[in-house]
Structures are given as C-alpha cells and as structure tokens.
Design a protein around this motif. Structure first.
Motif, PDB file in Angstrom:
ATOM      1  N   UNK A  98       0.838  -1.207   0.000  1.00  0.00           N
ATOM      2  CA  UNK A  98       0.000   0.000   0.000  1.00  0.00           C
ATOM      3  C   UNK A  98       0.870   1.253   0.000  1.00  0.00           C
ATOM      4  N   UNK A  99       0.325   2.342  -0.497  1.00  0.00           N
ATOM      5  CA  UNK A  99       1.052   3.616  -0.468  1.00  0.00           C
ATOM      6  C   UNK A  99       0.893   4.325   0.864  1.00  0.00           C
ATOM      7  N   UNK A 100      -0.154   3.968   1.597  1.00  0.00           N
ATOM      8  CA  UNK A 100      -0.380   4.574   2.907  1.00  0.00           C
ATOM      9  C   UNK A 100      -1.244   3.639   3.754  1.00  0.00           C
ATOM     10  N   UNK A 101      -0.945   3.600   5.049  1.00  0.00           N
ATOM     11  CA  UNK A 101      -1.780   2.896   6.021  1.00  0.00           C
ATOM     12  C   UNK A 101      -2.575   3.943   6.774  1.00  0.00           C
ATOM     13  N   UNK A 102      -3.888   3.727   6.888  1.00  0.00           N
ATOM     14  CA  UNK A 102      -4.758   4.733   7.496  1.00  0.00           C
ATOM     15  C   UNK A 102      -5.366   4.191   8.781  1.00  0.00           C
TER      16      UNK A 102
END
Length: 378
Positions: free
Chosen positions: A137-141
């Motif tokens: 993933x490009x970001x973990x939210x």
C-alpha cells in the motif's frame, strides 16, 4: 556514497576544464557547456522528485510524506476498515477482518479473496506486517479516538514498514470532519464532502430533536448484551455514546468499561434499575427473554418494550464505535420518539445504505435487517 562520488566526479571535471584553458576558447566553451547540462539535469531530477510527493499533516499534527496520487491504501484495524469501505473501497489492498456473507453482499464478492492483515493498536496487535508489506500500500490509514500512545505506535509502525501511516481523528459528534480529511488525503474531495455533509446533517437533526425533548421525558433504558444478557453498556462509556445522547441510560457503574463487551452485571442489579425499555445486541437473549420467568419482573420485558439492535453490516450502536453509529443515531431516537421526526426508520435506513455504502436495499432486505428493531404491533 552517492554524494562522495559526485564530489569526486565534479573535481575531476573541474580539473579537466582548467587544463583546457591553455588550449583556447573552444575548450573553455566545452567545459562551460558540460557544467550547465549537469546542473540542469540535477535540477530537473530534483523538481521531478519533489512533484511526485507531498506533505500531509494528520490529526495528530504529524507531517507525513505521501505520493501525490494515491491508489492503494490499507486499514490499520477494524474501525479504519469500516470507514474506508464507505470512502474508497476500490483503493483497499486488504482487510483488517474478513467480511461475512451479509457484508460481502453489500461491498462486493471481490473482497472474499482479499488478504486479511489483522489490526494494530487494538486490544491485541495481530497485524501481519509481512502481508501488509507484500500488498504494497502507499499509505496505512488509522481512524478513531486519540489515545495516549497513538502517535508513538504509529511512528513505530511507519518505521518498521517504511510505509507512510496517517491518523484521522473520528468522533461521533464530528464524523463530517473526518471525511473532509479523508477527501484531502485521497484526492477525493467530492466524495469526502458528500459524506461529510451527510454526517453533519444526521448529527444536527438528532441533536436538534433531542434538544426539544426534556430530560424528564426521555426513555429510561438499558443496552444489554452477552449470551445471558448480563453485560451492559454503561453510561459515559465510549460504547454508550448514542444511548447517552438520546435516552436516560440507567446503567450507572463506578468504573464504566470502554470495551465492546461492556460491564458484567447481575440480574438483581437490572431489577434495581428496572429499565422501561431494553435493547439487546444481536446474539444475546432477545429471542428467549420474553418467556424466561427470571426476567418477568423487569418492566421492559413485562411490557414487551424490548428490541434487538440491527447488526447489518455491523452493529448499529457500537462494537466498534465508528461510522456505524450514524445508523444507530437515527434508528434509536425514532424508535423511542417516533412523533418527533418527519421520517421513518425505514426511510433513514435506506438513505444511509445508499449514501454510505452505495447500496440500494430492497424492501425484503430492509425488513430482514429491521427484524426485532421496530415497535411491536399493538
């Protein structure tokens, strides 16, 4: 290492250029031209690198470097999963928790084959970091309430995985702000604004309606769960936000648990509180309590004034307390004070599923979801 080699290379070029001065203007011109091209290439590369990323300030005030264009996201846990499924399901590369058949029907069968990562920052950290890294993933939210170790934990996760981690604060009274933040984060301002406006409208409608109902006229109720109905969601707890907002929660204890399982209590204590209305969580004793002689003396049971909280796609009241509460915030007050609203439970349920999930309920599906959750026929 790259910087040292660069300096050595520049030194060699400079020496060569100086040597060519003895041989005339042509050599000098060639040296100047080569230096200009080198600087230009470096400047262009630097600008390109800068344009590919941006700095984003999350709800904790952390500055996180993100790609300009985000297409792959990962939830940190169960709360974030629910939120992201309403906001950007097509961007998700995996799940924190497997979806059941009812949930798959709403969100799509494709999620059946998605990797399940587990969760971080919950009661237990079972996040499969290797699986997350493999999904790239490009970001973990992460979403939800701020806890004392949230920032430290997210920084550690970001350091471990080398993947940006962003926190979005999300509370019952301001889910609208959370969706605006997600809209900015994911470059989905239109969707973020749509959900923000919906959340704000739901909260304001409930708040304004309750302001017109005096405390003395509010229902004395309890929210019970567990296989024996002997766990209760206590007043002032995070799990009781909706109940406390629209009713008089009779479950008052010395140490209100913030867990989804609530506080363990006794039937004798329920009899002392003697709630006029009870809501049971799915999987509790709703189906059998009416014929159980041990409960016959409780006012809510004796009068038939007890109900079951809908659990599709998640429990409407809590567990975990996140955007599913928006449906509980519309269902419960319309159950308690139907004359105070211009629309019905059925109306707001269909609107919620359409707006939040992009799913249009059939009348049969609606009836199934609301079984046990509507006023009993006289």
């Amino acid at each position: 290492m790259r910087t040292t080699k660069g300096r050595i290379a520049k030194g060699v070029v400079a020496a060569a250029c100086c040597a060519t001065l003895a041989f005339g203007a042509i050599g000098l011109a060639g040296c100047a031209s080569g230096t200009s091209n080198s600087d230009g290439n470096q400047s262009s590369s630097s600008q390109q690198a800068q344009s590919d990323t941006r700095m984003f300030t999350d709800s904790l005030g952390r500055e996180v470097e993100l790609p300009n264009e985000i297409t792959k996201i990962c939830p940190s846990g169960f709360t974030a999963q629910q939120v992201l499924l309403t906001m950007a399901p097509d961007m998700m590369v995996g799940l924190a928790q497997e979806l059941n058949d009812d949930q798959l029907k709403i969100f799509g069968g494709k999620f059946k084959d998605y990797p399940v990562f587990g969760a971080v920052l919950g009661a237990k950290d079972d996040l499969n970091r290797e699986a997350v890294a493999a999904a790239d993933p490009q970001v973990i939210i992460d979403t939800g309430e701020v806890k004392k170790d949230t920032e430290e934990s997210l920084d550690a996760l970001q350091e471990q995985l080398g993947i940006p981690v962003v926190f979005v604060e999300a509370y019952l009274d301001d889910y609208g702000a959370a969706y605006k933040t997600l809209g900015e984060l994911l470059n989905m301002e239109d969707r973020g604004n749509e959900l923000s406006e919906y959340c704000d409208k739901v909260y304001k409608t409930t708040e304004d309606t309750m302001a017109k109902i005096p405390e003395a006229d509010r229902a004395n109720m309890a929210y019970l769960l567990g296989e024996n109905g002997l766990n209760a969601i206590a007043k002032t707890s995070m799990q009781a936000q909706v109940v406390d907002m629209v009713a008089n929660n009779v479950v008052v204890v010395d140490d209100a648990s913030g867990k989804g399982t609530g506080n363990e209590i006794s039937l004798e204590q329920i009899a002392v509180w003697n709630p006029e209305l009870i809501i049971f969580q799915k999987g509790s004793i709703y189906d059998t309590v009416g014929s159980d002689p041990a409960w016959a003396g409780i006012a809510a049971i004796a009068s038939g004034n007890y109900y079951q909280v809908p659990n599709n796609p998640w429990c409407w009241m809590n567990n975990p307390p996140t955007v599913n509460q928006l449906m509980g915030m519309q269902w419960l007050p319309r159950l308690l004070y139907p004359d105070a609203f211009d629309d019905s439970i059925q109306d707001v349920t269909k609107a919620y599923y359409s707006t939040m999930y992009g799913y249009d309920l059939t009348d049969a599906e609606l009836a199934d979801i609301l079984e046990g959750a509507l006023p009993k026929a006289a």
